[in-house]
Design a protein around this motif. Sequence first.
Motif, PDB file in Angstrom:
ATOM      1  N   GLU A 133      -6.174  -8.968  -8.226  1.00  0.00           N
ATOM      2  CA  GLU A 133      -6.429 -10.091  -8.382  1.00  0.00           C
ATOM      3  C   GLU A 133      -6.472 -10.296 -10.010  1.00  0.00           C
ATOM      4  N   GLY A 134      -7.293  -9.394 -10.449  1.00  0.00           N
ATOM      5  CA  GLY A 134      -7.954  -9.712 -11.795  1.00  0.00           C
ATOM      6  C   GLY A 134      -6.687  -9.019 -12.837  1.00  0.00           C
ATOM      7  N   SER A 135      -5.959  -8.426 -12.308  1.00  0.00           N
ATOM      8  CA  SER A 135      -4.724  -8.021 -13.312  1.00  0.00           C
ATOM      9  C   SER A 135      -3.684  -8.897 -13.614  1.00  0.00           C
ATOM     10  N   ASN A 136      -3.209  -8.736 -14.922  1.00  0.00           N
ATOM     11  CA  ASN A 136      -2.087  -9.562 -15.339  1.00  0.00           C
ATOM     12  C   ASN A 136      -0.818  -9.340 -14.731  1.00  0.00           C
ATOM     13  N   LYS A 137       0.189 -10.591 -14.550  1.00  0.00           N
ATOM     14  CA  LYS A 137       1.315 -10.327 -13.529  1.00  0.00           C
ATOM     15  C   LYS A 137       2.068  -9.056 -13.742  1.00  0.00           C
ATOM     16  N   PHE A 138       2.298  -8.547 -14.982  1.00  0.00           N
ATOM     17  CA  PHE A 138       2.967  -7.206 -15.141  1.00  0.00           C
ATOM     18  C   PHE A 138       2.383  -6.256 -14.483  1.00  0.00           C
ATOM     19  N   THR A 139       1.177  -6.161 -14.694  1.00  0.00           N
ATOM     20  CA  THR A 139       0.491  -4.949 -14.061  1.00  0.00           C
ATOM     21  C   THR A 139       0.398  -5.145 -12.425  1.00  0.00           C
ATOM     22  N   GLN A 140       0.477  -6.330 -11.911  1.00  0.00           N
ATOM     23  CA  GLN A 140       0.895  -6.677 -10.483  1.00  0.00           C
ATOM     24  C   GLN A 140       1.945  -6.154 -10.109  1.00  0.00           C
ATOM     25  N   PHE A 141       3.018  -6.430 -10.857  1.00  0.00           N
ATOM     26  CA  PHE A 141       4.296  -6.004 -10.530  1.00  0.00           C
ATOM     27  C   PHE A 141       4.298  -4.463 -10.423  1.00  0.00           C
ATOM     28  N   ILE A 142       3.698  -3.790 -11.308  1.00  0.00           N
ATOM     29  CA  ILE A 142       3.672  -2.099 -11.508  1.00  0.00           C
ATOM     30  C   ILE A 142       2.966  -1.853 -10.055  1.00  0.00           C
ATOM     31  N   ILE A 143       1.821  -2.369  -9.844  1.00  0.00           N
ATOM     32  CA  ILE A 143       1.139  -1.931  -8.465  1.00  0.00           C
ATOM     33  C   ILE A 143       1.944  -2.282  -7.575  1.00  0.00           C
ATOM     34  N   ARG A 144       2.782  -3.209  -7.226  1.00  0.00           N
ATOM     35  CA  ARG A 144       3.499  -3.529  -5.983  1.00  0.00           C
ATOM     36  C   ARG A 144       4.791  -2.439  -5.955  1.00  0.00           C
ATOM     37  N   ARG A 145       5.408  -2.286  -7.231  1.00  0.00           N
ATOM     38  CA  ARG A 145       6.550  -1.313  -7.275  1.00  0.00           C
ATOM     39  C   ARG A 145       6.071   0.213  -6.899  1.00  0.00           C
ATOM     40  N   SER A 146       4.761   0.363  -7.144  1.00  0.00           N
ATOM     41  CA  SER A 146       4.305   1.746  -7.076  1.00  0.00           C
ATOM     42  C   SER A 146       4.104   1.862  -5.443  1.00  0.00           C
ATOM     43  N   PHE A 147       3.585   0.886  -4.869  1.00  0.00           N
ATOM     44  CA  PHE A 147       3.408   1.186  -3.266  1.00  0.00           C
ATOM     45  C   PHE A 147       4.747   1.292  -2.852  1.00  0.00           C
ATOM     46  N   ASP A 148       5.822   0.354  -3.206  1.00  0.00           N
ATOM     47  CA  ASP A 148       7.167   0.488  -2.642  1.00  0.00           C
ATOM     48  C   ASP A 148       7.736   2.125  -2.741  1.00  0.00           C
ATOM     49  N   TYR A 149       7.169   2.580  -3.859  1.00  0.00           N
ATOM     50  CA  TYR A 149       7.857   3.873  -4.172  1.00  0.00           C
ATOM     51  C   TYR A 149       7.352   4.927  -3.301  1.00  0.00           C
ATOM     52  N   ALA A 150       6.011   4.648  -2.532  1.00  0.00           N
ATOM     53  CA  ALA A 150       5.576   5.782  -1.609  1.00  0.00           C
ATOM     54  C   ALA A 150       6.241   5.402  -0.283  1.00  0.00           C
ATOM     55  N   ASP A 151       5.990   6.722   0.597  1.00  0.00           N
ATOM     56  CA  ASP A 151       6.448   6.787   1.766  1.00  0.00           C
ATOM     57  C   ASP A 151       5.765   6.142   3.191  1.00  0.00           C
ATOM     58  N   ARG A 152       4.349   6.168   2.725  1.00  0.00           N
ATOM     59  CA  ARG A 152       3.593   5.736   3.697  1.00  0.00           C
ATOM     60  C   ARG A 152       2.189   5.377   2.795  1.00  0.00           C
ATOM     61  N   ILE A 153       1.596   4.360   3.202  1.00  0.00           N
ATOM     62  CA  ILE A 153       0.173   3.716   2.938  1.00  0.00           C
ATOM     63  C   ILE A 153      -0.688   4.015   3.845  1.00  0.00           C
ATOM     64  N   ILE A 154      -1.775   4.634   3.696  1.00  0.00           N
ATOM     65  CA  ILE A 154      -2.866   4.796   4.717  1.00  0.00           C
ATOM     66  C   ILE A 154      -4.015   4.213   4.343  1.00  0.00           C
ATOM     67  N   VAL A 155      -4.690   3.421   5.152  1.00  0.00           N
ATOM     68  CA  VAL A 155      -5.886   2.371   4.573  1.00  0.00           C
ATOM     69  C   VAL A 155      -6.915   2.766   5.690  1.00  0.00           C
ATOM     70  N   LEU A 156      -8.084   2.191   5.299  1.00  0.00           N
ATOM     71  CA  LEU A 156      -9.223   2.582   6.328  1.00  0.00           C
ATOM     72  C   LEU A 156      -9.644   1.517   7.329  1.00  0.00           C
ATOM     73  N   GLY A 157      -8.946   0.408   7.346  1.00  0.00           N
ATOM     74  CA  GLY A 157      -9.191  -0.537   8.460  1.00  0.00           C
ATOM     75  C   GLY A 157      -8.232  -1.572   8.279  1.00  0.00           C
ATOM     76  N   ASN A 158      -8.125  -2.448   9.334  1.00  0.00           N
ATOM     77  CA  ASN A 158      -7.362  -3.588   9.651  1.00  0.00           C
ATOM     78  C   ASN A 158      -7.415  -4.599   8.457  1.00  0.00           C
ATOM     79  N   GLY A 159      -8.403  -5.001   8.109  1.00  0.00           N
ATOM     80  CA  GLY A 159      -8.631  -6.012   6.859  1.00  0.00           C
ATOM     81  C   GLY A 159      -7.876  -5.531   5.734  1.00  0.00           C
ATOM     82  N   TRP A 160      -8.057  -4.137   5.441  1.00  0.00           N
ATOM     83  CA  TRP A 160      -7.316  -3.635   4.141  1.00  0.00           C
ATOM     84  C   TRP A 160      -5.735  -3.531   4.572  1.00  0.00           C
ATOM     85  N   ALA A 161      -5.494  -3.305   5.896  1.00  0.00           N
ATOM     86  CA  ALA A 161      -3.921  -3.258   6.230  1.00  0.00           C
ATOM     87  C   ALA A 161      -3.134  -4.454   5.792  1.00  0.00           C
TER      88      ALA A 161
END
Length: 345
Positions: free
Chosen positions: A108-136
């Motif tokens: 939320e503290g990143s600029n729009k371009f960095t946020q775009f890079i973050i989202r695209r990077s997650f899309d590039y992965a095959d699975r995201i593993i998180v530690l709790g339902n809130g984070w999911a």
Amino acid sequence: MNVLMVGPDSLEKGGIATVIRNFEKHYDSSMYSLFFLSSWSSNKKWRTIGKAFWRIRKLIRVNNISIVHFHVAQRGSFFRKVLLSRFIPRECKIIFHMHASQFDRFYEGSNKFTQFIIRRSFDYADRIIVLGNGWADFYKKLTKTEVIVLPNAVKIPETTLFNPTAQNIITFGRVGWRKGSYDLLQVAQQINKSYPDIRFILYGDGEIEKVGEQIKAKRMRNVCLGGWLDKREQKEVIKNAILHFLPSYHEGLPMSVLETMAAGIPNLVTEVGGLPECIVHQKNGLIVKPGDVNGMVRELEDYLAQPKYRKRLSEVSRKYVADYFSLTNYHQKWDEIYTELYLRH
């Protein structure tokens, strides 16, 4: 099948290094072999980072790696893993194992371009593993990649380490605002009036000088800083602890909480990150809202006043971790995740 695990050196401080160290020492599978690549170390930071970029493709080729399992936090950790993931051959599957305690604030503290890079990077992965339902819930808003909840886990000691006559309240981890260290000082001041023999000891690194100055300015004799401990030293400290106190404002799922629970030490924590999913209030620990100093004092005074209550919380917290957060079950779940990914080849 072979899996390459990428993250900080397992001898480093912090929860992620502990998770990796547990994989190194205790992971035992008939189906999968683990290989490890250090992407960060405190002593040789840039050399370790550079070596990781230089070695990763060779390690994948030589060891016939099918899955690369990245351990990821926020900021620099995230971007290092994103860049390293671009070196992974297409036939390999990529897991982003998210340990970040403040990734929401980072995003939320990143600029729009960095946020775009973050989202695209997650899309590039095959699975995201998180530690709790809130984070999911949070990560699902950022990516189309499947998000799986898998809390951390710990090795369960053979016997309880709880000492019902102990008078130390301990905190493991970084010292500073995020961990609620300044709230802890306020709690300690109030508790000292009713329980002058109880000591609060903060073990870890971080804002040591700033917290130390406040302790000195307030002339607090029931609070001290214990420095960073290795695992052997932690075990000895736990033997003299009546409670583990972590009044954090942001968390993933702290290994310190699971480790102390496994040893039979009850916890007083706050409703952040994955903590509400492992602490059931007044059943296997105590949980309050972050910043609620008066609530912390009330819960702590009730706890200290009732020996039978302390004993019950100790027994239930240890059993709860053994039932739901043991390394054996945890590693079996990783086998299932690896298998599901492998079958998608």
